[in-house]
Design a protein around this motif. Structure first.
Motif, short mmCIF file in Angstrom:
data_model
loop_
_atom_site.label_atom_id
_atom_site.label_comp_id
_atom_site.label_asym_id
_atom_site.label_seq_id
_atom_site.Cartn_x
_atom_site.Cartn_y
_atom_site.Cartn_z
N ASP A 110 0.84 -1.21 0.00
CA ASP A 110 0.00 0.00 0.00
C ASP A 110 0.87 1.25 0.00
O ASP A 110 0.56 2.25 -0.68
N LYS A 126 2.26 1.64 -3.52
CA LYS A 126 1.23 2.10 -4.46
C LYS A 126 0.95 3.58 -4.28
O LYS A 126 0.66 4.29 -5.25
N SER A 127 1.04 4.07 -3.04
CA SER A 127 0.76 5.48 -2.79
C SER A 127 1.79 6.39 -3.43
O SER A 127 1.54 7.59 -3.61
N GLU A 128 2.96 5.83 -3.79
CA GLU A 128 4.01 6.63 -4.41
C GLU A 128 3.90 6.65 -5.93
O GLU A 128 4.66 7.36 -6.59
N PRO A 147 2.20 7.35 -9.73
CA PRO A 147 1.40 8.43 -10.30
C PRO A 147 -0.10 8.12 -10.18
O PRO A 147 -0.51 6.96 -10.24
N GLU A 148 -0.89 9.16 -10.02
CA GLU A 148 -2.34 8.99 -9.88
C GLU A 148 -2.91 8.30 -11.12
O GLU A 148 -2.53 8.61 -12.25
N ASP A 149 -3.80 7.36 -10.90
CA ASP A 149 -4.48 6.61 -11.97
C ASP A 149 -3.55 5.69 -12.76
O ASP A 149 -3.92 5.20 -13.82
N PHE A 150 -2.33 5.45 -12.25
CA PHE A 150 -1.46 4.52 -12.97
C PHE A 150 -1.99 3.10 -12.81
O PHE A 150 -2.34 2.68 -11.70
#
Length: 296
Positions: free
Chosen positions: A216, A219-221, A223-226
């Motif tokens: 998690d 994943k937070s690192e 890019p958005e919507d990757f």
């Protein structure tokens, strides 16, 4: 982007070229196929004409021409010869001279166990290369896959693998596939984090929860919507856990260097070394930090 291919006229050398072709097509990169020859150590007069070095260079040029001829016409390729006592050191020098983004080699040595049976060159590079190292398992030359099919990124038990994630994201984008994040949990009954009153189920649940938290965080690192998928896989050993994952021809896995690595240098960790013993897909090992990115 340029990829340096460490070449020998052997099946392992052909494996390295095959993987390099796959990566070059995926990443729109140029190939630089390199041979590193030992300095002339033959006594004068031992070779009747031209000298030992001239004979060796002529043979190397022939081998390199044959290797370059195997590269499809849509990929730019150049060949290079250099001299060094150490093949690995010579490759690193070539990679730095050409501002290469990665080094590609066939991983197989003379061992008989597993697809990745590391030769001395691979072993040296895995503990000293300043750029990512792509290892082609034995038999890659027989594959008909011409592009990377999927990129898997192995996340260790500590958050914060920023450089590894960045390179994996770029590779995944180039391949046009979602990135698969995995965390491998080895449920060794003698693991140091086990308490005296632990039941096996409690050990497993705690380990899996830690792995999920690490994923998690990774994943937070991104890019958005990757596009990304993630999973945790467990087994009694790292080898058993990685064997539970589904693999296809054309996949590759990316791993980071050990925390023992010096900045901007590779150092293969124990977990990645165990994975190499059983994996049948190429592995890309990324230096600890501070890679000079020539591919952007």
């Amino acid at each position: 982007m340029r990829l340096v291919v460490g070449y020998l006229a052997t099946p392992s050398g052909a494996d390295g070229v095959a993987l390099a072709i796959r990566l070059a097509r995926t990443l729109d990169a140029q190939l630089d196929i390199c041979m590193v020859l030992p300095p002339d150590q033959v006594a004068a007069g031992a070779v009747p004409t031209g000298g030992y070095e001239d004979v060796l260079v002529e043979q190397a040029q022939q081998w390199l021409a044959e290797a370059a001829a195997a590269v499809p016409n849509d990929i730019v390729v150049e060949t290079h010869i250099s001299f060094d006592e150490s093949f690995a050191a010579g490759l690193i020098e070539q990679a730095e001279k050409l501002a290469a983004s990665a080094i590609v080699i066939g991983a197989a040595g003379d061992g008989l166990i597993g697809r990745h049976s590391l030769g001395s060159v691979a072993g040296d590079l895995l503990h000293s290369a300043p750029v990512p190292l792509a290892l082609a398992p034995r038999g890659t030359r027989h594959s008909t896959v011409d592009r990377v099919r999927e990129v898997t990124c192995a996340i260790g038990d500590r958050p914060g693998a920023d450089l590894l994630l960045d390179i994996a994201v770029r590779a995944s984008r180039a391949a046009g596939t979602p990135l698969r994040l995995v965390s491998l949990v080895a449920l060794d009954p003698m693991h140091g984090s086990r308490r005296a009153d632990d039941l096996p189920a409690a050990v497993r649940n705690r380990a899996l929860e830690h792995a999920r938290e690490t994923l998690d965080s990774a994943k937070s690192e991104l890019p958005e919507d990757f596009p990304v998928t993630s999973s945790t896989t467990d087994g009694p050993t790292v080898e058993a856990a990685v064997n539970k994952l589904e693999w296809h021809d054309g996949d590759l896995i990316m791993v980071g260097s050990s925390r023992l690595a010096q900045p901007r240098r590779l150092f293969l960790g124990s977990t990645a070394a165990k994975m190499l013993r059983v994996l049948q897909v190429p592995m890309v090992v990324v230096p600890k930090e501070g890679v000079n990115d020539h591919g952007r």
